[in-house]
Scaffold this active site. Structure first.
Site, PDB file in Angstrom:
ATOM      1  N   GLU A  13     -36.215  -4.590  24.382  1.00 16.64           N
ATOM      2  CA  GLU A  13     -36.938  -3.730  23.438  1.00 16.64           C
ATOM      3  C   GLU A  13     -37.100  -2.326  24.006  1.00 16.64           C
ATOM      4  O   GLU A  13     -38.034  -2.071  24.772  1.00 16.64           O
ATOM      5  CB  GLU A  13     -38.311  -4.339  23.126  1.00 16.64           C
ATOM      6  CG  GLU A  13     -39.126  -3.497  22.152  1.00 16.64           C
ATOM      7  CD  GLU A  13     -40.497  -4.089  21.840  1.00 16.64           C
ATOM      8  OE1 GLU A  13     -40.882  -5.101  22.454  1.00 16.64           O
ATOM      9  OE2 GLU A  13     -41.191  -3.518  20.993  1.00 16.64           O
ATOM     10  N   SER A  69     -42.044  -2.944  14.292  1.00 21.37           N
ATOM     11  CA  SER A  69     -42.525  -2.120  13.174  1.00 21.37           C
ATOM     12  C   SER A  69     -43.091  -0.791  13.674  1.00 21.37           C
ATOM     13  O   SER A  69     -43.042   0.205  12.933  1.00 21.37           O
ATOM     14  CB  SER A  69     -43.523  -2.869  12.295  1.00 21.37           C
ATOM     15  OG  SER A  69     -44.653  -3.329  12.985  1.00 21.37           O
ATOM     16  N   GLY A  70     -43.634  -0.764  14.868  1.00 16.52           N
ATOM     17  CA  GLY A  70     -43.924   0.499  15.538  1.00 16.52           C
ATOM     18  C   GLY A  70     -44.885   1.453  14.856  1.00 16.52           C
ATOM     19  O   GLY A  70     -44.783   2.662  15.050  1.00 16.52           O
ATOM     20  N   GLY A  71     -45.794   0.938  14.036  1.00 13.73           N
ATOM     21  CA  GLY A  71     -46.744   1.827  13.376  1.00 13.73           C
ATOM     22  C   GLY A  71     -46.312   2.236  11.976  1.00 13.73           C
ATOM     23  O   GLY A  71     -46.992   3.028  11.317  1.00 13.73           O
ATOM     24  N   ARG A  81     -47.583  -5.689  13.875  1.00 13.78           N
ATOM     25  CA  ARG A  81     -48.534  -5.122  12.914  1.00 13.78           C
ATOM     26  C   ARG A  81     -48.104  -5.291  11.465  1.00 13.78           C
ATOM     27  O   ARG A  81     -48.930  -5.558  10.594  1.00 13.78           O
ATOM     28  CB  ARG A  81     -48.777  -3.644  13.232  1.00 13.78           C
ATOM     29  CG  ARG A  81     -49.722  -3.451  14.407  1.00 13.78           C
ATOM     30  CD  ARG A  81     -49.669  -2.047  14.950  1.00 13.78           C
ATOM     31  NE  ARG A  81     -48.432  -1.782  15.654  1.00 13.78           N
ATOM     32  CZ  ARG A  81     -48.108  -0.609  16.204  1.00 13.78           C
ATOM     33  NH1 ARG A  81     -48.949   0.407  16.099  1.00 13.78           N
ATOM     34  NH2 ARG A  81     -46.978  -0.451  16.849  1.00 13.78           N
ATOM     35  N   LYS A 102     -34.218  -5.430  20.272  1.00 14.52           N
ATOM     36  CA  LYS A 102     -35.392  -5.143  19.430  1.00 14.52           C
ATOM     37  C   LYS A 102     -35.627  -3.635  19.452  1.00 14.52           C
ATOM     38  O   LYS A 102     -36.375  -3.122  20.290  1.00 14.52           O
ATOM     39  CB  LYS A 102     -36.615  -5.906  19.951  1.00 14.52           C
ATOM     40  CG  LYS A 102     -37.908  -5.592  19.204  1.00 14.52           C
ATOM     41  CD  LYS A 102     -38.988  -6.624  19.479  1.00 14.52           C
ATOM     42  CE  LYS A 102     -40.315  -6.199  18.871  1.00 14.52           C
ATOM     43  NZ  LYS A 102     -41.296  -7.278  18.812  1.00 14.52           N
ATOM     44  N   ARG A 156     -57.398  -3.694  18.837  1.00 12.17           N
ATOM     45  CA  ARG A 156     -57.294  -4.089  17.414  1.00 12.17           C
ATOM     46  C   ARG A 156     -58.591  -4.769  16.955  1.00 12.17           C
ATOM     47  O   ARG A 156     -59.057  -4.552  15.844  1.00 12.17           O
ATOM     48  CB  ARG A 156     -56.100  -5.023  17.201  1.00 12.17           C
ATOM     49  CG  ARG A 156     -54.796  -4.473  17.771  1.00 12.17           C
ATOM     50  CD  ARG A 156     -53.730  -4.155  16.742  1.00 12.17           C
ATOM     51  NE  ARG A 156     -52.793  -3.179  17.296  1.00 12.17           N
ATOM     52  CZ  ARG A 156     -51.592  -3.458  17.791  1.00 12.17           C
ATOM     53  NH1 ARG A 156     -51.145  -4.684  17.757  1.00 12.17           N
ATOM     54  NH2 ARG A 156     -50.827  -2.492  18.276  1.00 12.17           N
TER      55      ARG A 156
HETATM   56  P1  13P Z   1     -45.181  -3.768  16.199  1.00 12.73           P
HETATM   57  O1  13P Z   1     -44.322  -4.443  15.154  1.00 12.73           O
HETATM   58  O2  13P Z   1     -46.630  -3.756  15.851  1.00 12.73           O
HETATM   59  O3  13P Z   1     -44.633  -2.444  16.616  1.00 12.73           O
HETATM   60  O4  13P Z   1     -45.108  -4.677  17.485  1.00 12.73           O
HETATM   61  C1  13P Z   1     -43.904  -5.162  17.890  1.00 12.73           C
HETATM   62  C2  13P Z   1     -43.956  -5.431  19.321  1.00 12.73           C
HETATM   63  O5  13P Z   1     -43.716  -6.529  19.741  1.00 12.73           O
HETATM   64  C3  13P Z   1     -44.268  -4.337  20.237  1.00 12.73           C
HETATM   65  O6  13P Z   1     -43.906  -4.699  21.525  1.00 12.73           O
END
Ligand code: 13P
Length: 331
Positions: A177, A261-263, A292, A219, A33
Site C-alpha cells: 500500500e 478510500s483515503g478520505g 472509512r 493497494k 475516530r
Molecule cells: P481508508 O479506506 O479509510 O483510506 O483506509 C484504508 C486503509 O487501510 C488505510 O491503511
C-alpha cells in the site's frame, strides 16, 4: 515460498464481486475516530465495534478478506470464539496489518517512513501459524511544498519490497500500500505525477527483490485532486487518469488491485471504482479495500450504543453492497 498457495489466496481475495474490508485501524487511529463521537477509547469498545462489523448479516457476500489489527487478531468475540476463527467460518479470509506505523522521516520535515521490518520474519511465521492468509503494509507519500523527496519514495518503496518478500517466504500474500495522501490543494495532474513516480519506484524495488507478482495485491490511492483544491476533477477524470496511471506502471501479472478510500466521500469512492470497472480492457481485477468508505457511516450511527447496533449493521451492509456493485461496474 509456495507459489500455488500465494496465487490461490490472491485469487480468493480478488473473487468477483467482492473486495476487502480494512478494519485494521491502529489503537491511536481508532481512538481518533471514537473521540470524534465521544465513544470512550477502551479495548472493550474497540472489541465491541469490531464484533458489530464482522457479525453484519450477509457481509461475506461482499467481502472476501478482512484486514485486522494485531489486537483484534488475538481477541475473542462475546461468544468466546476468536475473531480470526469466526471470519474463517463465514468464508472471509483473515489478514493482518504488520507495519508498525508511519513515523517522522529523519532529516525530511513533513515526510514519513514506515517502520516494522525488524523481527518481521518471526512475526509473519507466527501469524501464518495462527491462520492469517495475507498481510498489509502502508507507506505514506505526502504532497506539499518541495515534497515528496526522492529519498522518501525510495525508502518507503524499498521497505514495501522487503516486507513483501518476507510475506511470500511465509506463504502470506502481501498487500503493498503506497498511499499518496489526498491532503492539500494540489491538482490532479500533480497527484498523477507523484503517483507515477511512486509506482515506478515500487515496481522497480519489487522486481529487484524477485517478487512473485501473481501473489501480490497492490493497494493504491486513486489519482485524484487534493481535498482542498478548488477545482477538483470529476468522477470520470479520476477514474480514467487512475486506470491510465496503473496501466502504465503495473505489471500485467499482478495478483490484483484493491484501492484504499483515503478520505474520499462514500459516493466518490464507489462512483470512481464503478466507472473504472466499465473499462473492460483492464488486465487485473480492480476492487476495493476500504476502511472509512465502508465503516464510517455505520460508526456514526453506532455511537457506542448497543441499541444502535442493528441499524449500524444495516448501514454497513449497504455500504459493502454498493462497494461490491461498483467493483463489477454495476452500481
Ligand atoms: P481508508 O479506506 O479509510 O483510506 O483506509 C484504508 C486503509 O487501510 C488505510 O491503511
Amino acid at each position: 515460498m509456495n507459489k500455488e498457495i500465494l496465487k490461490l489466496t490472491a485469487e480468493t481475495m480478488m473473487a468477483k464481486p467482492k473486495g476487502l474490508l480494512a478494519m485494521d485501524e491502529s489503537s491511536p487511529t481508532c481512538a481518533k475516530r471514537f473521540a470524534a463521537l465521544n465513544i470512550p477509547e477502551t479495548e472493550e469498545n474497540r472489541r465491541r465495534y469490531r464484533e458489530l462489523i464482522v457479525t453484519t448479516p450477509n457481509l461475506a457476500d461482499y467481502i472476501s478478506g478482512a484486514i485486522l489489527f494485531d489486537e483484534t487478531f488475538h481477541q475473542k468475540m462475546s461468544t468466546g470464539q476468536l475473531f480470526r476463527d469466526y471470519l474463517k467460518s463465514i468464508n472471509i479470509l483473515p489478514g493482518i496489518k504488520v507495519d508498525a506505523g508511519a513515523k517522522d522521516f529523519s532529516n525530511h520535515p513533513n515526510e514519513k517512513i514506515t517502520e516494522g521490518l525488524d523481527g518481521l520474519r518471526e512475526r509473519l511465521a507466527n501469524y501464518e501459524s495462527l491462520g492469517a492468509k495475507f498481510c498489509k503494509w502502508r507507506g505514506v507519500i505526502t504532497i506539499g511544498d518541495q515534497i515528496p523527496s526522492e529519498s522518501c519514495i525510495i525508502s518507503n518503496c524499498n521497505a514495501l519490497a522487503r516486507y513483501a518478500s518476507l510475506c511470500q517466504e511465509n506463504n502470506l500474500v502481501p498487500i503493498v500500500e503506497p498511499e499518496v495522501l489526498i491532503n492539500g490543494n494540489h491538482s490532479i495532474e500533480v497527484c498523477d505525477k507523484i503517483t507515477r513516480a511512486t509506482l515506478k519506484c515500487l515496481f522497480e524495488q519489487l522486481t529487484a527483490i524477485n517478487i512473485y507478482y501473481p501473489g501480490v495485491i497492490l493497494k493504491p490511492s486513486m489519482v485524484i485532486s487534493g481535498d482542498k483544491n478548488e477545482k477538483r476533477a470529476d468522477y470520470q477524470t479520476v477514474a480514467e487518469m487512475t486506470i491510465k496511471c496503473l496501466k502504465d506502471n503495473c505489471p500485467d501479472d499482478l495478483g490484483g488491485i484493491a484501492f484504499l478510500s483515503g478520505g474520499q466521500s462514500n459516493d466518490e469512492a464507489t462512483n470512481h471504482l464503478n466507472i473504472m470497472n466499465a473499462d473492460n480492457k483492464i488486465p487485473w481485477r480492480v476492487t476495493f479495500s476500504y476502511a472509512r468508505a465502508i465503516q464510517q457511516s455505520a460508526l456514526n450511527k453506532w455511537y457506542g450504543e448497543d441499541s444502535n447496533q442493528s441499524a449500524a449493521q444495516d448501514i454497513l451492509a449497504e455500504r459493502a453492497r454498493l462497494c461490491s456493485a461498483s467493483s463489477t461496474g454495476n452500481l
